[in-house]
Design an enzyme around this catalytic site. Sequence first.
Site, mmCIF file in Angstrom:
data_model
loop_
_atom_site.group_PDB
_atom_site.id
_atom_site.type_symbol
_atom_site.label_atom_id
_atom_site.label_comp_id
_atom_site.label_asym_id
_atom_site.label_seq_id
_atom_site.Cartn_x
_atom_site.Cartn_y
_atom_site.Cartn_z
ATOM 1 N N HIS A 133 38.069 33.494 48.547
ATOM 2 C CA HIS A 133 37.005 32.781 47.830
ATOM 3 C C HIS A 133 37.354 32.523 46.368
ATOM 4 C CE1 HIS A 133 33.781 34.324 50.902
ATOM 5 N NE2 HIS A 133 34.610 33.435 51.407
ATOM 6 N N ASP A 134 38.473 33.056 45.906
ATOM 7 C CA ASP A 134 38.836 32.905 44.495
ATOM 8 C C ASP A 134 39.881 31.814 44.279
ATOM 9 O OD1 ASP A 134 38.155 33.904 41.907
ATOM 10 O OD2 ASP A 134 40.161 34.781 41.752
ATOM 11 N N ALA A 135 39.990 30.885 45.210
ATOM 12 C CA ALA A 135 40.983 29.814 45.118
ATOM 13 C C ALA A 135 40.460 28.691 44.218
ATOM 14 C CB ALA A 135 41.327 29.287 46.503
#
Length: 423
Positions: free
Chosen positions: A297-299
Site C-alpha cells: 500500500h506504500d507504492a
Amino acid sequence: MTHELEVWLYADHIGTLQLLNGRLSFSYAPNWLTHSDAVALSASLPLQAESFNDLKTRPFFAGLLPEGKMRHLIAQQFQVSSQNDFALLDYIGGECAGAVTFLEPGQVLPVPKHNNEVQWLNDKEVLALLEELPHRPMLAGKDGLRLSLAGAQDKLPVVFDGNRIGLPLNGTPSSHILKPAINAVEDSVINEGFCMTLAETMQLKPAKSKIHFVLNRSFLLVERYDRLINAQGHRLRVHQEDFCQALGVVPEIKYQNEGGPGFIQCFELVRQSTRPSAPQVLRLLDYMIFNTLIGNHDAHAKNFSLLYSDKSPVLAPLYDTLSTAIYPALTPKMAMKIGSKYKFSEVQARHWDQFADSVGISKAQTKQRILALAKSLPDTARKLQSNPNYNFSNNTIVERIKALIDQRCALTIRRLTNTTTEF
C-alpha cells in the site's frame, strides 16, 4: 546574503543552486547549455537560460534528501533547520541517488584513487553501524562521508564486494543500499526480501536484493541500479530521478490523497519521457498490478523512478516493495487509487476499467495482464516459500504474505471473470 552550491552531473559542473532569503533557485551554467552533450537535470527542470524559482526548484532538490525523523536527526547533527534543504545538501549531498553531486564554489569534484576509497568493516563494525543508524542517519558528520538517500526509513549507501561491506569515502560511488530492520514493522527485512525475490521470480526485473545476517542481525542489501561497472572495472554513477522529482512534486505530498501524483500522472510521465514508450508503460502496469496483489500500500510516486542510462530514459527497476497490508496497524488505503477506490477490498472490475481508461491502456489488455499475474502469483509464491535455497520456509511473515496473495488473487480473478451485475 546569497549562498551557492555548484551542481555537478557525472563529471560536469552543470549549474548553481542558490539560497536567498530562505528561497531556493537553480540555474544552468551557460557553458552547459551550449555543451554538445547537455541534458536536463530533471524532466521538471528543462534546459533553459532563465533560472528556476523556489516553486520549480525545490521538488527535485528536496527529493534527494531523507524525510521525516531521519531528516530531523541529520539537521540536529549539523545544527541547522530541518527545513533547510540547501544546508542539508551542503552537508550530505556528495553521494546521492543518480549522478548528481553538490560542491561549494571553487571545490574540485573528488576523484577517488583507483575508485576504491572504502572503509571496509568487520562483522562487529557492521553490527555497530546497525545500532548507530537509527540515531545517526546516513552516518551524518563522519569524516569523509557525504551520503544521502530519499525516504523516511533507515538506509545507507555502502560498497559490497560479495564478501565485505564498506563505507564509500571521498567521492567513491557506492554499490548497494543497506536497509536494516524497520523498528515498527515486524520482520520487515524478510518481508521485503521475499517480495523482491518474488518479483524477480515473476520476471519483473526488480532491483537485485539479498538478505544478509551479521551476528544474528538481518538486513537487506539492494544492488544499486543507478551504478554500473565500466570496461576498466571502475564503478560509475548513472543518473535517475523518482516520479515526484520528474513531475515537480515536493516529497511532503507524495501520496495521492494529499495532492500527490496518481496513476494518471505516472503513466503519462512514462509515455512522454521514454522511447519507445509502449514497453515501458506495460512494465509500469505490471509493477502496479504486482504491488496491488502483494498488498504494497506504500507504492507512492517516489517509489518509481526514471533511469537515464542513455539519451532516452527508461523505467527504473522495481524497488521498495513489501507487503504492508499484512500489518493490521498500517493503513488499508493504497498510496494511489484504482479507479475511484483507495481500498483494495472495494476494487471491482469496473474500477479496473476506470483505471485502464484513465491511463490510456485498453481494458482488454489491462484485464489480460491482471489475470495473468493473478493466476501465476500464488503458485510462484508457494514454490518460492518452500525453495531450500532461501530461508523463507516456516516463517510467519512469509506465510501471512502468501495467504494474503492467495486471497487477493482469488478475489481479483473472481471479480474480473464474474459476468453478473456488481453492487
